[in-house]
Enzyme design. Structure first.
Site, PDB file in Angstrom:
ATOM      1  N   ARG A 130       0.816  -1.242   0.000  1.00  0.00           N
ATOM      2  CA  ARG A 130       0.000   0.000   0.000  1.00  0.00           C
ATOM      3  C   ARG A 130       0.840   1.279   0.000  1.00  0.00           C
ATOM      4  NH1 ARG A 130      -3.305  -2.812   3.800  1.00  0.00           N
ATOM      5  NH2 ARG A 130      -4.965  -3.853   2.651  1.00  0.00           N
ATOM      6  N   LYS A 152       4.953  12.142 -10.870  1.00  0.00           N
ATOM      7  CA  LYS A 152       4.149  11.321 -11.791  1.00  0.00           C
ATOM      8  C   LYS A 152       4.856   9.990 -12.019  1.00  0.00           C
ATOM      9  CE  LYS A 152       1.703  14.767 -14.526  1.00  0.00           C
ATOM     10  NZ  LYS A 152       1.557  15.388 -15.844  1.00  0.00           N
ATOM     11  N   GLU A 194      13.123  19.248 -22.622  1.00  0.00           N
ATOM     12  CA  GLU A 194      12.324  19.635 -21.447  1.00  0.00           C
ATOM     13  C   GLU A 194      12.924  20.879 -20.775  1.00  0.00           C
ATOM     14  OE1 GLU A 194       9.431  18.253 -21.023  1.00  0.00           O
ATOM     15  OE2 GLU A 194       9.667  16.374 -22.143  1.00  0.00           O
ATOM     16  N   LYS A 236      10.205  23.780 -12.221  1.00  0.00           N
ATOM     17  CA  LYS A 236       9.244  22.686 -12.051  1.00  0.00           C
ATOM     18  C   LYS A 236       8.770  22.628 -10.597  1.00  0.00           C
ATOM     19  CE  LYS A 236       7.706  18.231 -13.285  1.00  0.00           C
ATOM     20  NZ  LYS A 236       7.775  17.016 -14.032  1.00  0.00           N
ATOM     21  N   GLU A 246      -2.238  18.671 -10.994  1.00  0.00           N
ATOM     22  CA  GLU A 246      -2.497  19.121 -12.376  1.00  0.00           C
ATOM     23  C   GLU A 246      -3.950  19.519 -12.615  1.00  0.00           C
ATOM     24  OE1 GLU A 246      -0.414  16.804 -15.312  1.00  0.00           O
ATOM     25  OE2 GLU A 246      -1.501  17.787 -16.937  1.00  0.00           O
ATOM     26  N   ASN A 254       2.987  20.934 -20.049  1.00  0.00           N
ATOM     27  CA  ASN A 254       2.672  20.173 -21.269  1.00  0.00           C
ATOM     28  C   ASN A 254       2.901  21.007 -22.528  1.00  0.00           C
ATOM     29  OD1 ASN A 254       1.922  17.876 -19.866  1.00  0.00           O
ATOM     30  ND2 ASN A 254      -0.140  18.670 -19.515  1.00  0.00           N
ATOM     31  N   HIS A 257       3.505  19.392 -25.857  1.00  0.00           N
ATOM     32  CA  HIS A 257       3.256  17.965 -25.676  1.00  0.00           C
ATOM     33  C   HIS A 257       1.977  17.467 -26.365  1.00  0.00           C
ATOM     34  CE1 HIS A 257       6.582  18.172 -22.945  1.00  0.00           C
ATOM     35  NE2 HIS A 257       6.467  16.910 -22.594  1.00  0.00           N
ATOM     36  N   HIS A 261       2.905  14.374 -28.226  1.00  0.00           N
ATOM     37  CA  HIS A 261       2.434  13.019 -27.916  1.00  0.00           C
ATOM     38  C   HIS A 261       1.833  12.354 -29.141  1.00  0.00           C
ATOM     39  CE1 HIS A 261       2.085  13.887 -23.343  1.00  0.00           C
ATOM     40  NE2 HIS A 261       3.155  13.171 -23.593  1.00  0.00           N
ATOM     41  N   HIS A 273      10.825  10.700 -27.057  1.00  0.00           N
ATOM     42  CA  HIS A 273       9.842  11.649 -26.531  1.00  0.00           C
ATOM     43  C   HIS A 273      10.269  13.097 -26.804  1.00  0.00           C
ATOM     44  CE1 HIS A 273       6.878  13.365 -23.807  1.00  0.00           C
ATOM     45  NE2 HIS A 273       7.854  14.011 -23.183  1.00  0.00           N
TER      46      HIS A 273
END
Ligand code: GLY
Length: 375
Positions: A130, A152, A194, A236, A246, A254, A257, A261, A273
């Site tokens: 958990r 993330k 990035e 960031k 978010e 993003n 992105h 993507h 990416h």
């Protein structure tokens, strides 16, 4: 947007999640610090048993050996390294390896590697018994700038990318820019996107710094890379502290992105990416021109940087506008089958409408831009 120019002598950043010192985690930045990270982990997380997650690249580059310095620590080495292993089955194997090592809830997972290792280690930590804490030691340009910060995590199912995921904010992050010396050239360059993105959305001085230090960046000069790492953490950090889940502001991360993507998926992930996001940044710039938010000169500056970094700025020939539009409609952040776009009003400043940082763009504009990107 933010007045950001951290003191370069400062080696640590703090990200307060949840807001407040109690939940803060520390990001340490430096050069050749890998050998001192384990003693620091022992000092800060002494009561935990440790379990290392890494991949074969880190072993062959000698980084794992440098981190552990002959210490006997149970570890899982992901093989093969890279995207194909970013699958729920790898997480199951890791959890079973932790069980075989008799580990319990007093375990600290230490992930050392690139974005894939961070995602797998972070997600495994989020579900083991958990949830146990995770420390990240990112060793690639994309992981140091982006994926190791902000919590993330995600791994793929056999059907789709990041089908399993969780927010798992790390307990600490250690960034040693010297580890970038062994990174493959294509990965190194792609991950820099990035950093360019952070400069574009938050700090025009940072953008100038990148523009003026491209040779040093490509030569992997550690003093240049350290400054970049500090600025990335600062930018960031502010964004994820303000909006960890978010809901609005974090969407600015993003930038580039949405189309990025789509390009990545339509190209069956043959582009890295960062390479796909470079094309997405140009797409965002073309949308800004169509919407009278930008002049061509601004996009020319951005394109020049991306080209000097050896990144693509046009769509691969085999990608059609229609295939991209279809994927864009499936964007996970789409509303009524049409995504929101992050756009700039100027370098360092994101455009907002009605208090929202990701805004609707007419389909005709997006289609025109995708056609322009093919020429
Ligand atoms: N990579 C974007 C984010 O962390 O929100």
């Amino acid at each position: 947007m933010f007045a950001i120019w951290p003191d370069i002598r400062m080696s640590e950043h703090k990200i307060k999640i949840p807001a407040g010192e109690a939940g803060a985690y520390k990001i340490t930045v430096g050069t050749e610090i890998l050998g001192s990270v384990w003693p620091q982990i022992e000092t800060d997380f002494g009561r935990y048993n440790k379990f290392v997650v890494t991949d074969e690249n880190l072993v062959s580059a000698g980084h794992l050996e440098k981190l552990l310095d002959s210490r006997e620590v149970p570890a899982f080495v992901i093989s093969p390294p890279g995207e194909t292993s970013k699958h729920i089955n790898t997480v199951i194997s890791i959890i079973e390896a932790m069980e075989k090592a008799y580990l319990g809830r007093d375990t600290l997972v230490v992930g050392i590697g690139g974005g894939t290792v961070g995602d797998i280690a972070g997600f495994a930590a989020s579900v083991f018994k958990r949830g146990v804490p995770v420390v990240h030691i990112p060793t690639t340009t994309v992981a140091q700038a982006d994926s190791a910060i902000g919590g993330k995590t995600g791994v793929d199912s056999s059907m789709s990318k990041n089908a399993f995921g969780a927010f798992r904010h790390p307990a600490a992050v250690y960034i040693d820019v010297a580890t970038l010396a062994t990174l493959d050239e294509r990965q190194y360059r792609a991950g820099l996107v990035e950093s360019v993105k952070h400069a574009l959305i938050a700090d025009s001085d940072y953008f100038d710094f990148i523009e003026n230090n491209l040779d040093g960046i490509l030569e992997r000069k550690t003093e240049v890379l350290e400054r970049i790492a500090h600025l990335n953490c600062k930018i960031k950090g502010v964004v994820v502290e303000t909006d960890p889940g978010e809901r609005n502001l974090r969407r600015i991360l993003n930038y580039g992105h949405t189309v990025g993507h789509a390009v990545e998926a339509a190209g069956k992930y043959e582009l890295l990416h960062g390479e796909a996001v470079a094309i997405g940044i140009i797409a965002a710039g073309l949308i800004e021109i169509e919407m009278k938010l930008a002049e061509h000169a601004r996009l020319d500056r951005i394109r020049t940087i991306l080209e000097k970094l050896g990144l693509p700025v046009k769509l691969p020939k085999d990608l059609t506008e229609n295939s991209l539009i279809d994927i864009i409609k499936h964007d996970k952040k789409a509303v009524n089958k049409w995504p929101r776009f992050v756009l700039l009003t100027r370098i360092g400043q994101v455009y907002s409408r009605g208090g929202q940082w990701a805004v609707e763009v007419e389909r005709l504009i997006v289609e025109k831009v995708l056609r322009n990107l093919q020429e």
